[in-house]
Design a protein around this motif. Sequence first.
Motif, PDB file in Angstrom:
ATOM      1  N   ASP A  33     -12.777   5.192  -3.354  1.00  0.00           N
ATOM      2  CA  ASP A  33     -13.900   5.479  -2.468  1.00  0.00           C
ATOM      3  C   ASP A  33     -13.468   6.251  -1.221  1.00  0.00           C
ATOM      4  N   VAL A  34     -12.410   5.799  -0.565  1.00  0.00           N
ATOM      5  CA  VAL A  34     -12.005   6.373   0.723  1.00  0.00           C
ATOM      6  C   VAL A  34     -11.234   7.681   0.570  1.00  0.00           C
ATOM      7  N   LEU A  35     -10.326   7.757  -0.397  1.00  0.00           N
ATOM      8  CA  LEU A  35      -9.494   8.948  -0.541  1.00  0.00           C
ATOM      9  C   LEU A  35      -9.960   9.897  -1.641  1.00  0.00           C
ATOM     10  N   GLY A  36     -10.864   9.439  -2.479  1.00  0.00           N
ATOM     11  CA  GLY A  36     -11.356  10.300  -3.548  1.00  0.00           C
ATOM     12  C   GLY A  36     -10.374  10.525  -4.679  1.00  0.00           C
ATOM     13  N   VAL A  37      -9.412   9.620  -4.831  1.00  0.00           N
ATOM     14  CA  VAL A  37      -8.438   9.742  -5.914  1.00  0.00           C
ATOM     15  C   VAL A  37      -9.058   9.301  -7.233  1.00  0.00           C
ATOM     16  N   GLU A  38      -8.415   9.681  -8.327  1.00  0.00           N
ATOM     17  CA  GLU A  38      -8.858   9.261  -9.653  1.00  0.00           C
ATOM     18  C   GLU A  38      -7.865   8.260 -10.220  1.00  0.00           C
ATOM     19  N   VAL A  39      -8.355   7.340 -11.027  1.00  0.00           N
ATOM     20  CA  VAL A  39      -7.503   6.335 -11.663  1.00  0.00           C
ATOM     21  C   VAL A  39      -6.896   6.954 -12.920  1.00  0.00           C
ATOM     22  N   GLU A  40      -5.575   7.094 -12.920  1.00  0.00           N
ATOM     23  CA  GLU A  40      -4.851   7.614 -14.083  1.00  0.00           C
ATOM     24  C   GLU A  40      -4.541   6.496 -15.078  1.00  0.00           C
ATOM     25  N   PHE A  41      -4.254   5.301 -14.529  1.00  0.00           N
ATOM     26  CA  PHE A  41      -3.886   4.136 -15.330  1.00  0.00           C
ATOM     27  C   PHE A  41      -4.205   2.899 -14.510  1.00  0.00           C
ATOM     28  N   LYS A  42      -4.730   1.871 -15.153  1.00  0.00           N
ATOM     29  CA  LYS A  42      -4.932   0.597 -14.472  1.00  0.00           C
ATOM     30  C   LYS A  42      -4.569  -0.518 -15.435  1.00  0.00           C
ATOM     31  N   GLY A  43      -3.578  -1.307 -15.025  1.00  0.00           N
ATOM     32  CA  GLY A  43      -3.168  -2.469 -15.789  1.00  0.00           C
ATOM     33  C   GLY A  43      -3.641  -3.732 -15.096  1.00  0.00           C
ATOM     34  N   GLU A  44      -3.058  -4.865 -15.488  1.00  0.00           N
ATOM     35  CA  GLU A  44      -3.429  -6.136 -14.866  1.00  0.00           C
ATOM     36  C   GLU A  44      -2.952  -6.241 -13.433  1.00  0.00           C
ATOM     37  N   LYS A  45      -1.758  -5.717 -13.143  1.00  0.00           N
ATOM     38  CA  LYS A  45      -1.148  -5.909 -11.827  1.00  0.00           C
ATOM     39  C   LYS A  45      -0.736  -4.608 -11.139  1.00  0.00           C
ATOM     40  N   ASN A  46      -1.096  -3.449 -11.721  1.00  0.00           N
ATOM     41  CA  ASN A  46      -0.757  -2.181 -11.075  1.00  0.00           C
ATOM     42  C   ASN A  46      -1.702  -1.078 -11.532  1.00  0.00           C
ATOM     43  N   THR A  55       5.866   9.701  -6.415  1.00  0.00           N
ATOM     44  CA  THR A  55       4.916   8.606  -6.278  1.00  0.00           C
ATOM     45  C   THR A  55       5.182   7.836  -4.995  1.00  0.00           C
ATOM     46  N   VAL A  56       4.122   7.403  -4.344  1.00  0.00           N
ATOM     47  CA  VAL A  56       4.206   6.501  -3.205  1.00  0.00           C
ATOM     48  C   VAL A  56       3.677   5.156  -3.689  1.00  0.00           C
ATOM     49  N   GLU A  57       4.487   4.107  -3.556  1.00  0.00           N
ATOM     50  CA  GLU A  57       4.102   2.779  -4.030  1.00  0.00           C
ATOM     51  C   GLU A  57       3.589   1.943  -2.864  1.00  0.00           C
ATOM     52  N   ILE A  58       2.448   1.289  -3.072  1.00  0.00           N
ATOM     53  CA  ILE A  58       1.800   0.522  -2.010  1.00  0.00           C
ATOM     54  C   ILE A  58       1.542  -0.900  -2.499  1.00  0.00           C
ATOM     55  N   PRO A  59       2.007  -1.909  -1.734  1.00  0.00           N
ATOM     56  CA  PRO A  59       1.757  -3.301  -2.119  1.00  0.00           C
ATOM     57  C   PRO A  59       0.324  -3.705  -1.782  1.00  0.00           C
ATOM     58  N   VAL A  60      -0.321  -4.414  -2.714  1.00  0.00           N
ATOM     59  CA  VAL A  60      -1.692  -4.880  -2.499  1.00  0.00           C
ATOM     60  C   VAL A  60      -1.820  -6.317  -2.997  1.00  0.00           C
ATOM     61  N   SER A  61      -2.764  -7.056  -2.430  1.00  0.00           N
ATOM     62  CA  SER A  61      -2.942  -8.449  -2.847  1.00  0.00           C
ATOM     63  C   SER A  61      -4.028  -8.605  -3.908  1.00  0.00           C
ATOM     64  N   ASN A  62      -4.953  -7.651  -3.980  1.00  0.00           N
ATOM     65  CA  ASN A  62      -6.044  -7.713  -4.948  1.00  0.00           C
ATOM     66  C   ASN A  62      -6.213  -6.313  -5.521  1.00  0.00           C
ATOM     67  N   LEU A  63      -5.746  -6.110  -6.735  1.00  0.00           N
ATOM     68  CA  LEU A  63      -5.717  -4.776  -7.335  1.00  0.00           C
ATOM     69  C   LEU A  63      -7.107  -4.158  -7.451  1.00  0.00           C
ATOM     70  N   ASP A  64      -8.080  -4.898  -7.959  1.00  0.00           N
ATOM     71  CA  ASP A  64      -9.425  -4.338  -8.136  1.00  0.00           C
ATOM     72  C   ASP A  64     -10.017  -3.874  -6.808  1.00  0.00           C
ATOM     73  N   ARG A  65      -9.908  -4.699  -5.784  1.00  0.00           N
ATOM     74  CA  ARG A  65     -10.437  -4.352  -4.460  1.00  0.00           C
ATOM     75  C   ARG A  65      -9.748  -3.108  -3.915  1.00  0.00           C
ATOM     76  N   SER A  66      -8.429  -3.028  -4.091  1.00  0.00           N
ATOM     77  CA  SER A  66      -7.676  -1.894  -3.568  1.00  0.00           C
ATOM     78  C   SER A  66      -7.963  -0.602  -4.331  1.00  0.00           C
ATOM     79  N   VAL A  67      -8.078  -0.684  -5.650  1.00  0.00           N
ATOM     80  CA  VAL A  67      -8.429   0.504  -6.433  1.00  0.00           C
ATOM     81  C   VAL A  67      -9.771   1.037  -5.953  1.00  0.00           C
ATOM     82  N   GLU A  68     -10.734   0.142  -5.785  1.00  0.00           N
ATOM     83  CA  GLU A  68     -12.061   0.549  -5.312  1.00  0.00           C
ATOM     84  C   GLU A  68     -11.963   1.234  -3.948  1.00  0.00           C
ATOM     85  N   PHE A  69     -11.167   0.672  -3.031  1.00  0.00           N
ATOM     86  CA  PHE A  69     -10.992   1.240  -1.697  1.00  0.00           C
ATOM     87  C   PHE A  69     -10.386   2.642  -1.770  1.00  0.00           C
ATOM     88  N   TYR A  70      -9.282   2.797  -2.478  1.00  0.00           N
ATOM     89  CA  TYR A  70      -8.596   4.090  -2.517  1.00  0.00           C
ATOM     90  C   TYR A  70      -9.427   5.159  -3.225  1.00  0.00           C
TER      91      TYR A  70
END
Length: 133
Positions: free
Chosen positions: A27-40, A10-25
């Motif tokens: 959309d841009v990288l075509g990854v799938e969400v395996e798990f989404k919590g409140e802060k990760n 796993t590569v861990e990346i710090p973000v300030s806004n989880l929802d915005r970052s999930v949407e970016f990754y």
Amino acid sequence: MSKYIFHIATVEIPVSNLDRSVEFYVDVLGVEVEFKGEKNAMLSFQSKGVPTIFLVETEERNSLSFVNSNDRVEHSVIDFYTPSLKEFHESLQEKNVEVGPLNIYQEQGLGGFGFKDPDGNLLSACNVLHQGQ
């Protein structure tokens, strides 16, 4: 080869806004969400042997990158592979993602470029495959 470590999990990346970052990754990288919590969130390319991306919300404002002390060039800590380097570069520009210049060595046709996520983390894309990839 180590008898204990076999690959990067796993590569861990710090973000300030989880929802915005999930949407970016997604959309841009075509990854799938395996798990989404409140802060990760755990994101996956769905490819065997490829590390997952773990986004972790933080209040710290340190972004991922470093400056090479030899030539003063800023480097990312993550390079994403694409066989369609020019097309990916154009796609990011169309999405208004901050991208650096496309650098291709004409002799080999190999190269890459940098781009930033919403938090300013410097990421890279390249069309170089190494042995075993």
